[in-house]
Design a protein around this motif. Sequence first.
Motif, PDB file in Angstrom:
ATOM      1  N   PHE A  90     -12.283 -46.331 -14.354  1.00 40.91           N
ATOM      2  CA  PHE A  90     -12.819 -45.650 -13.178  1.00 40.91           C
ATOM      3  C   PHE A  90     -14.042 -46.364 -12.609  1.00 40.91           C
ATOM      4  N   SER A  91     -14.960 -46.738 -13.470  1.00 43.30           N
ATOM      5  CA  SER A  91     -16.214 -47.322 -12.985  1.00 43.30           C
ATOM      6  C   SER A  91     -16.015 -48.649 -12.267  1.00 43.30           C
ATOM      7  N   SER A  92     -14.889 -49.283 -12.457  1.00 43.92           N
ATOM      8  CA  SER A  92     -14.621 -50.580 -11.821  1.00 43.92           C
ATOM      9  C   SER A  92     -13.840 -50.451 -10.512  1.00 43.92           C
ATOM     10  N   ARG A  93     -13.579 -49.229 -10.104  1.00 47.41           N
ATOM     11  CA  ARG A  93     -12.717 -49.014  -8.935  1.00 47.41           C
ATOM     12  C   ARG A  93     -13.470 -48.434  -7.745  1.00 47.41           C
ATOM     13  N   THR A  94     -13.231 -48.992  -6.591  1.00 51.67           N
ATOM     14  CA  THR A  94     -13.642 -48.358  -5.345  1.00 51.67           C
ATOM     15  C   THR A  94     -12.762 -47.128  -5.137  1.00 51.67           C
ATOM     16  N   MET A  95     -13.406 -46.006  -4.801  1.00 49.77           N
ATOM     17  CA  MET A  95     -12.705 -44.741  -4.599  1.00 49.77           C
ATOM     18  C   MET A  95     -12.839 -44.303  -3.147  1.00 49.77           C
ATOM     19  N   GLY A  96     -11.770 -43.754  -2.615  1.00 51.07           N
ATOM     20  CA  GLY A  96     -11.787 -43.337  -1.224  1.00 51.07           C
ATOM     21  C   GLY A  96     -11.290 -41.920  -1.029  1.00 51.07           C
ATOM     22  N   TRP A  97     -11.703 -41.345   0.075  1.00 54.56           N
ATOM     23  CA  TRP A  97     -11.179 -40.059   0.530  1.00 54.56           C
ATOM     24  C   TRP A  97     -10.520 -40.277   1.889  1.00 54.56           C
ATOM     25  N   PHE A  98      -9.321 -39.741   2.026  1.00 57.22           N
ATOM     26  CA  PHE A  98      -8.582 -39.771   3.272  1.00 57.22           C
ATOM     27  C   PHE A  98      -8.179 -38.348   3.618  1.00 57.22           C
ATOM     28  N   ARG A  99      -7.777 -38.142   4.858  1.00 63.36           N
ATOM     29  CA  ARG A  99      -7.286 -36.826   5.236  1.00 63.36           C
ATOM     30  C   ARG A  99      -6.125 -36.966   6.206  1.00 63.36           C
ATOM     31  N   GLN A 100      -5.298 -35.927   6.210  1.00 67.10           N
ATOM     32  CA  GLN A 100      -4.142 -35.927   7.092  1.00 67.10           C
ATOM     33  C   GLN A 100      -3.938 -34.534   7.652  1.00 67.10           C
ATOM     34  N   ALA A 101      -4.054 -34.423   8.968  1.00 63.26           N
ATOM     35  CA  ALA A 101      -3.805 -33.171   9.661  1.00 63.26           C
ATOM     36  C   ALA A 101      -2.331 -33.105  10.051  1.00 63.26           C
ATOM     37  N   PRO A 102      -1.812 -31.898  10.298  1.00 72.33           N
ATOM     38  CA  PRO A 102      -0.401 -31.776  10.678  1.00 72.33           C
ATOM     39  C   PRO A 102      -0.088 -32.609  11.912  1.00 72.33           C
ATOM     40  N   GLY A 103       0.987 -33.404  11.819  1.00 71.08           N
ATOM     41  CA  GLY A 103       1.421 -34.214  12.939  1.00 71.08           C
ATOM     42  C   GLY A 103       0.605 -35.455  13.189  1.00 71.08           C
ATOM     43  N   ALA A 104      -0.378 -35.710  12.319  1.00 70.48           N
ATOM     44  CA  ALA A 104      -1.254 -36.872  12.497  1.00 70.48           C
ATOM     45  C   ALA A 104      -1.078 -37.859  11.350  1.00 70.48           C
ATOM     46  N   GLU A 105      -1.545 -39.062  11.563  1.00 69.36           N
ATOM     47  CA  GLU A 105      -1.499 -40.058  10.503  1.00 69.36           C
ATOM     48  C   GLU A 105      -2.667 -39.831   9.539  1.00 69.36           C
ATOM     49  N   ARG A 106      -2.489 -40.366   8.347  1.00 68.15           N
ATOM     50  CA  ARG A 106      -3.560 -40.283   7.365  1.00 68.15           C
ATOM     51  C   ARG A 106      -4.726 -41.156   7.829  1.00 68.15           C
ATOM     52  N   GLU A 107      -5.931 -40.601   7.754  1.00 66.44           N
ATOM     53  CA  GLU A 107      -7.083 -41.337   8.243  1.00 66.44           C
ATOM     54  C   GLU A 107      -8.177 -41.431   7.188  1.00 66.44           C
ATOM     55  N   PHE A 108      -8.909 -42.515   7.261  1.00 72.65           N
ATOM     56  CA  PHE A 108     -10.013 -42.765   6.358  1.00 72.65           C
ATOM     57  C   PHE A 108     -11.153 -41.793   6.627  1.00 72.65           C
ATOM     58  N   VAL A 109     -11.764 -41.291   5.546  1.00 76.79           N
ATOM     59  CA  VAL A 109     -12.912 -40.396   5.670  1.00 76.79           C
ATOM     60  C   VAL A 109     -14.168 -41.068   5.097  1.00 76.79           C
ATOM     61  N   ALA A 110     -14.078 -41.481   3.852  1.00 76.51           N
ATOM     62  CA  ALA A 110     -15.239 -42.075   3.176  1.00 76.51           C
ATOM     63  C   ALA A 110     -14.762 -42.840   1.956  1.00 76.51           C
ATOM     64  N   ALA A 111     -15.601 -43.757   1.502  1.00 80.80           N
ATOM     65  CA  ALA A 111     -15.314 -44.477   0.269  1.00 80.80           C
ATOM     66  C   ALA A 111     -16.618 -44.852  -0.402  1.00 80.80           C
ATOM     67  N   ASP A 150     -13.747 -54.286  -3.072  1.00 79.14           N
ATOM     68  CA  ASP A 150     -14.700 -53.520  -2.281  1.00 79.14           C
ATOM     69  C   ASP A 150     -13.986 -52.548  -1.348  1.00 79.14           C
ATOM     70  N   VAL A 151     -14.798 -51.855  -0.545  1.00 78.71           N
ATOM     71  CA  VAL A 151     -14.278 -50.808   0.323  1.00 78.71           C
ATOM     72  C   VAL A 151     -13.341 -51.388   1.378  1.00 78.71           C
ATOM     73  N   GLN A 152     -12.231 -50.663   1.568  1.00 77.64           N
ATOM     74  CA  GLN A 152     -11.318 -50.903   2.672  1.00 77.64           C
ATOM     75  C   GLN A 152     -11.037 -49.547   3.307  1.00 77.64           C
ATOM     76  N   THR A 153     -10.813 -49.528   4.611  1.00 80.22           N
ATOM     77  CA  THR A 153     -10.584 -48.256   5.291  1.00 80.22           C
ATOM     78  C   THR A 153      -9.113 -47.981   5.552  1.00 80.22           C
ATOM     79  N   SER A 154      -8.250 -48.931   5.247  1.00 79.22           N
ATOM     80  CA  SER A 154      -6.820 -48.717   5.447  1.00 79.22           C
ATOM     81  C   SER A 154      -6.178 -48.195   4.173  1.00 79.22           C
TER      82      SER A 154
END
Length: 124
Positions: free
Chosen positions: A29-50, A103-107
């Motif tokens: 875990f400590s060696s991994r970049t972690m991200g949060w994404f979200r997906q609303a109905p009918g929308a594509e998954r989008e980056f929130v934070a990492a 490192d961080v990626q937003t895709s």
Amino acid sequence: QVQLAESGGGLVQAGGSLRLSCAASGRTFSSRTMGWFRQAPGAEREFVAAISWKTNPYYADAVKGRFTISRDNAKNTVYLTMNSLKPEDTAVYYCAARPPYLDVQTSAVNYAYWGQGTQVTVSS
């Protein structure tokens, strides 16, 4: 293999707060970049934070100043604290992990492991 489990979603009024948690399995875990994404109905998954494995945070413009990402490597957990919530924040929120020492990626395509998601609903 990394297993991720989100928790902390729910229904909240506009202007309220929630804290999401994502618990990870394994010893990397400590060696991994972690991200949060979200997906609303009918929308594509989008980056929130990492947050990178070096603990540097990065935010989408839509949540900057309202959301805070943090991690506790001793607990294998990443958090997303969400303040001043808006109805447009309503979505299923997913936790994701990158391969080690990247490192961080937003895709979303750059994240190898995903949780099952937790619903966040913000009422107006």
